[in-house]
Design an enzyme around this catalytic site. Sequence first.
Site, PDB file in Angstrom:
ATOM      1  N   ASP A  13       0.875  -1.183   0.000  1.00  0.00           N
ATOM      2  CA  ASP A  13       0.000   0.000   0.000  1.00  0.00           C
ATOM      3  C   ASP A  13       0.906   1.225   0.000  1.00  0.00           C
ATOM      4  O   ASP A  13       2.119   1.116   0.228  1.00  0.00           O
ATOM      5  CB  ASP A  13      -0.908  -0.002   1.243  1.00  0.00           C
ATOM      6  N   SER A  14       0.307   2.375  -0.221  1.00  0.00           N
ATOM      7  CA  SER A  14       1.070   3.626  -0.156  1.00  0.00           C
ATOM      8  C   SER A  14       1.461   3.949   1.286  1.00  0.00           C
ATOM      9  O   SER A  14       2.293   4.814   1.519  1.00  0.00           O
ATOM     10  CB  SER A  14       0.208   4.769  -0.685  1.00  0.00           C
ATOM     11  N   CYS A  76      -4.593  -1.584  -1.754  1.00  0.00           N
ATOM     12  CA  CYS A  76      -4.780  -0.155  -2.001  1.00  0.00           C
ATOM     13  C   CYS A  76      -5.768  -0.017  -3.159  1.00  0.00           C
ATOM     14  O   CYS A  76      -5.523  -0.544  -4.249  1.00  0.00           O
ATOM     15  CB  CYS A  76      -3.413   0.427  -2.373  1.00  0.00           C
ATOM     16  N   GLU A 154      -1.479   9.195   8.145  1.00  0.00           N
ATOM     17  CA  GLU A 154      -0.043   8.903   8.050  1.00  0.00           C
ATOM     18  C   GLU A 154       0.744   9.697   9.110  1.00  0.00           C
ATOM     19  O   GLU A 154       1.822   9.291   9.507  1.00  0.00           O
ATOM     20  CB  GLU A 154       0.487   9.204   6.639  1.00  0.00           C
ATOM     21  N   CYS A 186     -11.173   3.167   0.423  1.00  0.00           N
ATOM     22  CA  CYS A 186      -9.740   3.346   0.621  1.00  0.00           C
ATOM     23  C   CYS A 186      -9.358   2.498   1.832  1.00  0.00           C
ATOM     24  O   CYS A 186     -10.098   2.499   2.833  1.00  0.00           O
ATOM     25  CB  CYS A 186      -9.440   4.823   0.882  1.00  0.00           C
ATOM     26  N   HIS A 188      -7.280   2.852   4.066  1.00  0.00           N
ATOM     27  CA  HIS A 188      -7.012   3.590   5.302  1.00  0.00           C
ATOM     28  C   HIS A 188      -8.300   3.767   6.132  1.00  0.00           C
ATOM     29  O   HIS A 188      -8.250   3.916   7.348  1.00  0.00           O
ATOM     30  CB  HIS A 188      -6.465   4.994   4.992  1.00  0.00           C
TER      31      HIS A 188
HETATM   32  N1  DGL Z   1      -4.846   3.159   0.997  1.00  0.00           N
HETATM   33  C1  DGL Z   1      -5.013   3.668  -0.275  1.00  0.00           C
HETATM   34  C2  DGL Z   1      -6.250   3.292  -1.010  1.00  0.00           C
HETATM   35  O1  DGL Z   1      -6.850   2.299  -0.679  1.00  0.00           O
HETATM   36  C3  DGL Z   1      -4.189   4.793  -0.774  1.00  0.00           C
HETATM   37  C4  DGL Z   1      -4.459   6.136  -0.269  1.00  0.00           C
HETATM   38  C5  DGL Z   1      -3.504   7.138  -0.862  1.00  0.00           C
HETATM   39  O2  DGL Z   1      -2.297   6.865  -0.859  1.00  0.00           O
HETATM   40  O3  DGL Z   1      -3.972   8.168  -1.344  1.00  0.00           O
HETATM   41  O4  DGL Z   1      -6.655   3.952  -1.918  1.00  0.00           O
END
Ligand code: DGL
Length: 265
Positions: A13-14, A76, A154, A186, A188
């Site tokens: 993931d990011s 992600c 983050e 997302c 997150h």
């Molecule tokens: N966790 C991510 C997602 O599911 C990425 C969020 C991001 O880096 O903008 O989209």
Amino acid sequence: MKLQSQNPIGIFDSGVGGTSIWKEIQLLMPKEDTIYLSDTKNAPYGYKSEEEIIELSIKNTEYLLERDCKIIVVACNTATTNAIRILRQKYDVPFIGIEPAIKPASLQTSTNTIGILATKGTLHSQLFEKASSNLEDKITIIERVGEGLVDLMEKGKINSPEMIELLTKYLKPMISENADCIVLGCTHYPYLKKLIKNIVGHKIKIIDSGPAVAKQTQNVLSQHKLLKQNTSSSPKYYFYTNKNKATLSYFLKEYPNSIIKEISF
Ligand code: DGL
């Protein structure tokens, strides 16, 4: 490379969001070894171009394949909706992705209205646009970019007043427009579920596809005969980040046997 059942599951993931998927995978397949890659240096992916997201997804995949991962879970939504097609063409290893669960939400709504919170990159991707236009003659989909949410997470500001203010701004209008399901688009956002419930109320369904992604990972491993066989050794959970491991450690505090390292990649 010959894929071996003893090899680890690779997840990227990011940032820390994909650990919400890792937790579902760990719950379902606790004996599997895993390597989680958090490309924190480049987070958020949500505002990057499709080309940049593809390039970063390739870099992450190669890192995990160099460590012999038997399957790659793109934990992600932004990377899945922009890059998974290319990854599947390029590499001969199974990939599991995560996309916003608008279809399941469309089957659960009683008001025929759903809300979706996701990144700009996800909502503007061809994959998402196609999926949503297929449903739009039956239901209303209220899309909202969760601007700033990933940045706050983050930084570890999960329960902060800023977070509550942003979530209220994004979610209240969905409820006023009669949405009865909110899709978390997302990885997150599952960590924000409690705050979200407090804002939208307990009658609204919160749709999170994390458990389905873990199940799909297990199914695909089983189809390829790649489920770990020798389960007597204790599993190894590696987490790598290319920037500041404090936030990652915070989200993994209930997993004392996880090995969290800052490395450059
Ligand atoms: N966790 C991510 C997602 O599911 C990425 C969020 C991001 O880096 O903008 O989209």
